[in-house]
Design a protein around this motif. Structure first.
Motif, PDB file in Angstrom:
ATOM      1  N   LEU A 220       0.987  -1.318  -0.024  1.00  0.00           N
ATOM      2  CA  LEU A 220       0.207   0.043  -0.007  1.00  0.00           C
ATOM      3  C   LEU A 220       0.771   1.355   0.035  1.00  0.00           C
ATOM      4  O   LEU A 220       1.723   1.282   0.476  1.00  0.00           O
ATOM      5  CB  LEU A 220      -0.996   0.087   1.151  1.00  0.00           C
ATOM      6  CG  LEU A 220      -2.303  -0.691   1.022  1.00  0.00           C
ATOM      7  CD1 LEU A 220      -3.056  -0.351   2.579  1.00  0.00           C
ATOM      8  CD2 LEU A 220      -2.934  -0.091  -0.282  1.00  0.00           C
TER       9      LEU A 220
ATOM     10  N   PHE B 130     -13.814  -0.041   2.555  1.00  0.00           N
ATOM     11  CA  PHE B 130     -13.828  -0.119   1.081  1.00  0.00           C
ATOM     12  C   PHE B 130     -14.698  -1.360   0.737  1.00  0.00           C
ATOM     13  O   PHE B 130     -14.919  -1.552  -0.532  1.00  0.00           O
ATOM     14  CB  PHE B 130     -12.514  -0.270   0.803  1.00  0.00           C
ATOM     15  CG  PHE B 130     -11.783   1.029   0.577  1.00  0.00           C
ATOM     16  CD1 PHE B 130     -12.191   2.078  -0.205  1.00  0.00           C
ATOM     17  CD2 PHE B 130     -10.571   1.189   0.983  1.00  0.00           C
ATOM     18  CE1 PHE B 130     -11.744   3.223  -0.200  1.00  0.00           C
ATOM     19  CE2 PHE B 130      -9.769   2.494   0.712  1.00  0.00           C
ATOM     20  CZ  PHE B 130     -10.306   3.745   0.071  1.00  0.00           C
TER      21      PHE B 130
ATOM     22  N   MET C 197     -13.290   7.752  13.324  1.00  0.00           N
ATOM     23  CA  MET C 197     -14.245   8.915  13.245  1.00  0.00           C
ATOM     24  C   MET C 197     -13.309  10.138  13.685  1.00  0.00           C
ATOM     25  O   MET C 197     -13.456  11.154  13.260  1.00  0.00           O
ATOM     26  CB  MET C 197     -15.469   8.654  14.342  1.00  0.00           C
ATOM     27  CG  MET C 197     -16.537   8.023  13.434  1.00  0.00           C
ATOM     28  SD  MET C 197     -17.130   8.692  12.167  1.00  0.00           S
ATOM     29  CE  MET C 197     -16.491   7.329  10.684  1.00  0.00           C
TER      30      MET C 197
ATOM     31  N   HIS D 259     -10.374  10.612  13.650  1.00  0.00           N
ATOM     32  CA  HIS D 259      -9.345  11.025  12.687  1.00  0.00           C
ATOM     33  C   HIS D 259      -9.999  11.930  11.431  1.00  0.00           C
ATOM     34  O   HIS D 259      -9.340  13.029  11.076  1.00  0.00           O
ATOM     35  CB  HIS D 259      -8.778   9.806  11.959  1.00  0.00           C
ATOM     36  CG  HIS D 259      -7.868  10.077  10.980  1.00  0.00           C
ATOM     37  ND1 HIS D 259      -6.581  10.692  11.324  1.00  0.00           N
ATOM     38  CD2 HIS D 259      -7.903  10.005   9.537  1.00  0.00           C
ATOM     39  CE1 HIS D 259      -5.995  10.866   9.952  1.00  0.00           C
ATOM     40  NE2 HIS D 259      -6.750  10.405   9.038  1.00  0.00           N
ATOM     41  N   HIS D 260     -11.328  11.542  11.106  1.00  0.00           N
ATOM     42  CA  HIS D 260     -11.859  12.166  10.057  1.00  0.00           C
ATOM     43  C   HIS D 260     -12.040  13.611  10.536  1.00  0.00           C
ATOM     44  O   HIS D 260     -11.838  14.647   9.610  1.00  0.00           O
ATOM     45  CB  HIS D 260     -13.347  11.688   9.654  1.00  0.00           C
ATOM     46  CG  HIS D 260     -12.971  10.495   8.913  1.00  0.00           C
ATOM     47  ND1 HIS D 260     -13.553  10.042   7.823  1.00  0.00           N
ATOM     48  CD2 HIS D 260     -12.283   9.360   9.374  1.00  0.00           C
ATOM     49  CE1 HIS D 260     -13.181   8.919   7.490  1.00  0.00           C
ATOM     50  NE2 HIS D 260     -12.358   8.481   8.379  1.00  0.00           N
TER      51      HIS D 260
ATOM     52  N   ASP E 181     -10.343   7.075  -4.714  1.00  0.00           N
ATOM     53  CA  ASP E 181      -9.992   6.318  -3.369  1.00  0.00           C
ATOM     54  C   ASP E 181      -9.808   4.953  -3.267  1.00  0.00           C
ATOM     55  O   ASP E 181      -8.717   4.398  -2.870  1.00  0.00           O
ATOM     56  CB  ASP E 181     -11.246   6.584  -2.327  1.00  0.00           C
ATOM     57  CG  ASP E 181     -11.426   8.163  -1.927  1.00  0.00           C
ATOM     58  OD1 ASP E 181     -10.040   8.804  -2.298  1.00  0.00           O
ATOM     59  OD2 ASP E 181     -12.100   8.597  -1.369  1.00  0.00           O
TER      60      ASP E 181
ATOM     61  N   SER F 206      -6.620   3.689  -4.986  1.00  0.00           N
ATOM     62  CA  SER F 206      -5.345   3.680  -4.349  1.00  0.00           C
ATOM     63  C   SER F 206      -5.050   2.475  -3.630  1.00  0.00           C
ATOM     64  O   SER F 206      -4.089   2.267  -3.133  1.00  0.00           O
ATOM     65  CB  SER F 206      -5.273   5.040  -3.355  1.00  0.00           C
ATOM     66  OG  SER F 206      -6.471   5.231  -2.411  1.00  0.00           O
ATOM     67  N   LEU F 207      -5.821   1.672  -3.630  1.00  0.00           N
ATOM     68  CA  LEU F 207      -5.547   0.345  -3.025  1.00  0.00           C
ATOM     69  C   LEU F 207      -4.841  -0.442  -3.811  1.00  0.00           C
ATOM     70  O   LEU F 207      -4.210  -1.761  -3.449  1.00  0.00           O
ATOM     71  CB  LEU F 207      -6.681  -0.553  -2.643  1.00  0.00           C
ATOM     72  CG  LEU F 207      -7.555  -0.262  -1.348  1.00  0.00           C
ATOM     73  CD1 LEU F 207      -8.740  -1.017  -1.241  1.00  0.00           C
ATOM     74  CD2 LEU F 207      -6.918  -0.139  -0.168  1.00  0.00           C
TER      75      LEU F 207
ATOM     76  N   LYS G 120      -2.856  14.208   6.345  1.00  0.00           N
ATOM     77  CA  LYS G 120      -2.525  12.645   6.714  1.00  0.00           C
ATOM     78  C   LYS G 120      -3.765  12.034   6.356  1.00  0.00           C
ATOM     79  O   LYS G 120      -4.454  11.194   7.168  1.00  0.00           O
ATOM     80  CB  LYS G 120      -2.232  12.689   8.204  1.00  0.00           C
ATOM     81  CG  LYS G 120      -1.021  13.492   8.639  1.00  0.00           C
ATOM     82  CD  LYS G 120      -0.266  12.644   9.826  1.00  0.00           C
ATOM     83  CE  LYS G 120       1.096  13.104   9.980  1.00  0.00           C
ATOM     84  NZ  LYS G 120       1.922  13.610   8.820  1.00  0.00           N
TER      85      LYS G 120
ATOM     86  N   TYR H 126      -5.920   9.618   2.861  1.00  0.00           N
ATOM     87  CA  TYR H 126      -5.758   9.334   1.576  1.00  0.00           C
ATOM     88  C   TYR H 126      -7.008   9.616   0.834  1.00  0.00           C
ATOM     89  O   TYR H 126      -6.922   9.512  -0.396  1.00  0.00           O
ATOM     90  CB  TYR H 126      -5.564   7.724   1.708  1.00  0.00           C
ATOM     91  CG  TYR H 126      -6.826   6.981   2.167  1.00  0.00           C
ATOM     92  CD1 TYR H 126      -7.951   6.899   1.255  1.00  0.00           C
ATOM     93  CD2 TYR H 126      -7.122   6.787   3.387  1.00  0.00           C
ATOM     94  CE1 TYR H 126      -9.082   6.375   1.652  1.00  0.00           C
ATOM     95  CE2 TYR H 126      -8.417   6.562   4.054  1.00  0.00           C
ATOM     96  CZ  TYR H 126      -9.180   6.028   2.974  1.00  0.00           C
ATOM     97  OH  TYR H 126     -10.523   5.590   3.648  1.00  0.00           O
ATOM     98  N   LYS H 127      -7.727  10.436   1.395  1.00  0.00           N
ATOM     99  CA  LYS H 127      -9.208  10.708   0.669  1.00  0.00           C
ATOM    100  C   LYS H 127      -8.809  11.725  -0.160  1.00  0.00           C
ATOM    101  O   LYS H 127      -8.188  12.844  -0.155  1.00  0.00           O
ATOM    102  CB  LYS H 127     -10.212  11.224   1.844  1.00  0.00           C
ATOM    103  CG  LYS H 127     -10.718   9.935   2.618  1.00  0.00           C
ATOM    104  CD  LYS H 127     -12.323  10.018   2.765  1.00  0.00           C
ATOM    105  CE  LYS H 127     -12.733   9.059   3.390  1.00  0.00           C
ATOM    106  NZ  LYS H 127     -12.343   8.593   4.854  1.00  0.00           N
TER     107      LYS H 127
END
Lengths: 268, 333
Positions: free
Chosen positions: A86, A98, B1, B3-4, B219, B222-223, B276, B278-279
């Motif tokens: 990743l 996801f 949460m 973190h968001h 999004d 990105s995996l 910080k 990934y969105k």
């Protein structure tokens, strides 16, 4: 039901899959075994539409897979590849979220959140949900990925070497969880594996591949046979019985046996 | 949460900073002289930035449009190629644009409609850019996705090759043709080309809308490719369209403010460091704001130092150092 008919796949002149036909056994763990380069991962890729075969058909509930929308396939088949390198930093909960993408297209509803809570609990990682993936141990990370696959809520789950990089305790734990998923959640699971003994202990059905072909398939008990295994791997195995189960010993050649004997003498 | 919440807090703070920043200069442009007794140096710096923002609105607009396009397409380029270091300009997109313009003059002559009419010229150049970028992805990027150092090298070679080819064509060209070519190729922030602003503004809005609409898919992407396909993303389609947006955006920004190699790299990575996350959505807003601030502040410094150098050089200097840091960091893990 998933069936594949006369699949061919080639890289240049090299045939990776050579006339492979198969009907998946439902509600079972099927182990896909074979030597390196036998075509196991390619077969799994073809089954899950990650790769499109040069020839042949894959039918999901009777519909050819290439006629289905990717979104619809994702509601029926979940796939986890062996390498997940990743480039992003992501929490366990976000990763598992996801898994809901095929259902919600990224706009999580209350039902999605409940499903996520449910799978986090099922994989007993709810207390890790706010941790970042790179802070976890290999075993925990693998469970987070399985949780994502589970959140996808599909009937079929395909795993490419899920035991890679796991120590024995975590590997056993992982296989036990997969067994539980088949029994309790009615999943159909296909796993690419290298360790025959793990396949013998946990799989219901074994498919053996060699040189791009399925050479034998059968119940675990039938497949744990010296003649068959020797042929699959071109190697000299020894099958032994431990606690009423068949176990296969890989280091069966003469020199190793002697060393074992010597060691045995010293120990006794 | 929790973190968001942090992410959104940071975004709000950044937006407030940007608004304050803008208000500050807006006040400066009003007749009241707010800093009469300030030391001369600071005064000159401020009036330099003031002069940038009080330039013709079309020029301010061109800067903002380019900043948004550069940062947003650098962001999705990194997602599509699965790395954090490459950006479209590092792989040579803007150098190729200059080459494309040179080729147009070379083959169609500078008096042809393909060159004289800015709209037709832009459309032809942008179409060529799209074709070239799709080709480049097929031939180079896809196979070597994990070899960042190799790709950086390819980018360097491609940029140098395009520049040399352009120079070669320019040398064999008729001197008068060459003179008129400079209008399209010697573009910079100090010397903007705003003739296509009414084409680029709606195009930018369109590109941004299309990109934002796809953020949720990006999004997931990105995996990594196989995981994204497994989760039902139509990867090939998203990828091709993404490359088209990138080629278009690079054409627009290079046509208006010329090549700025490291702006995308700085903006996107700084946004990642600060937020910080990934969105894509918060990253998009933050990196656009950072890019705008960088261009304006950078130009301010240049004007203040009496045009000793150009913004491009300044940004390349900071960006180059930052890239070395990133490459070293990436290699460690």
């Amino acid at each position: 039901m998933i069936e594949i008919k006369n699949i061919y796949q080639a890289y240049g002149d090299f045939k990776v899959l050579d006339n492979v036909s198969l009907t998946l056994q439902e509600h079972k763990i099927t182990a896909l075994i074979g030597a390196n380069g036998a075509g196991k991962s390619t077969l799994l890729g073809v089954l899950s539409r990650l790769l499109s075969p040069s020839e042949g058909d894959i039918l999901v509930d009777g519909t050819p897979i290439h006629q289905m929308k990717s979104k619809e396939i994702a509601k029926k088949i979940a796939i986890l590849k062996q390498t997940h390198q990743l480039h992003i930093r992501i929490t366990v909960r976000d990763l598992v979220s996801f898994g809901r993408f095929p259902h919600s297209q990224g706009r999580l509803t209350k039902t999605d959140q409940e499903k996520i809570d449910e799978v986090l609990e099922y994989m007993s990682i709810q207390d890790l949900e706010n941790r970042y993936l790179d802070e976890l141990s290999g075993g925990q990370r693998q469970r987070a990925y399985i949780a994502m696959i589970l959140a996808q809520d599909t009937k079929y789950i395909f795993l490419d070497e899920p035991l890679n990089n796991l120590d024995m305790r975590y590997a056993v734990e992982m296989m036990t969880i997969l067994q539980k998923m088949v029994k309790e959640l009615n999943k159909t699971i296909v796993v690419v594996m290298h360790d025959i003994n793990f396949a013998a202990a946990f799989a219901d059905h074994i498919i053996a591949m060699k040189d791009g072909k399925i050479i034998v398939e059968g119940s675990t008990d039938d497949m744990m046979d010296k003649k068959i295994l020797d042929h699959i791997f071109d190697h000299d195995f020894c099958i032994a019985g431990v606690n009423g189960r068949k176990v296969c010993i890989y280091y069966n050649n003469q020199e190793h046996m002697k060393i074992e004997e010597i060691k045995g003498e010293i120990l006794s | 949460m929790r973190h968001h919440k942090n992410v959104w807090m940071m975004l709000i703070v950044l937006s407030i900073v940007a608004i304050l920043f803008y208000l500050f200069f807006w006040m400066l442009t009003t007749p009241y002289d707010l800093f009469p007794s300030d030391p001369e140096r600071a005064d000159r710096m401020l009036s330099a930035i003031k002069s940038i923002l009080s330039r013709k609105s079309s020029q301010v607009m061109a800067m903002i449009i380019s900043a948004i396009l550069i940062s947003s397409t650098s962001l999705i380029f990194q997602t599509l190629t699965n790395n954090r270091i490459l950006t479209p300009s590092l792989i040579g997109f803007d150098a190729i644009f200059v080459l494309v313009q040179t080729v147009i003059v070379f083959f169609f002559t500078s008096s042809s409609i393909v060159y004289v009419n800015p709209y037709i010229n832009f459309l032809v150049a942008a179409t060529l850019m799209i074709v070239l970028s799709l080709l480049m992805y097929r031939l180079i990027l896809r196979k070597n996705r994990n070899h960042i150092i190799f790709l950086l090298l390819v980018g360097m070679v491609l940029s140098t090759l395009s520049r040399s080819l352009a120079t070669f064509l320019q040398t064999v060209m008729d001197p008068e043709e060459f003179q008129s070519l400079l209008i399209r190729t010697e573009v910079s922030i100090a010397n903007m080309n705003t003739t296509i602003i009414w084409l680029s503004l709606p195009l930018m809005v369109l590109i941004v809308i299309l990109i934002v609409k796809n953020f949720r898919s990006y999004d997931v992407m990105s995996l990594g490719e196989s995981q994204a396909i497994g989760l039902g993303v139509d990867y090939a389609k998203k990828l091709n369209w993404g490359l088209i947006y990138i080629a278009l955006a690079m054409s627009i920004s290079t046509a208006m403010i010329g090549p700025i190699s490291f702006l995308g790299l700085i903006a996107v990575n700084a946004a990642r460091e600060i937020l910080k996350t990934y969105k894509h959505f918060p990253l998009f807003i933050a990196s656009s704001l950072i890019a705008i601030i960088f261009i304006v502040l950078g130009q301010g410094i240049i004007v203040e130092t009496g045009y000793l150098t150009t913004v491009t050089v300044l940004i390349s200097m900071i960006g180059g150092a930052y890239m070395i840091y990133l490459v070293l960091k990436e290699n460690k893990t």
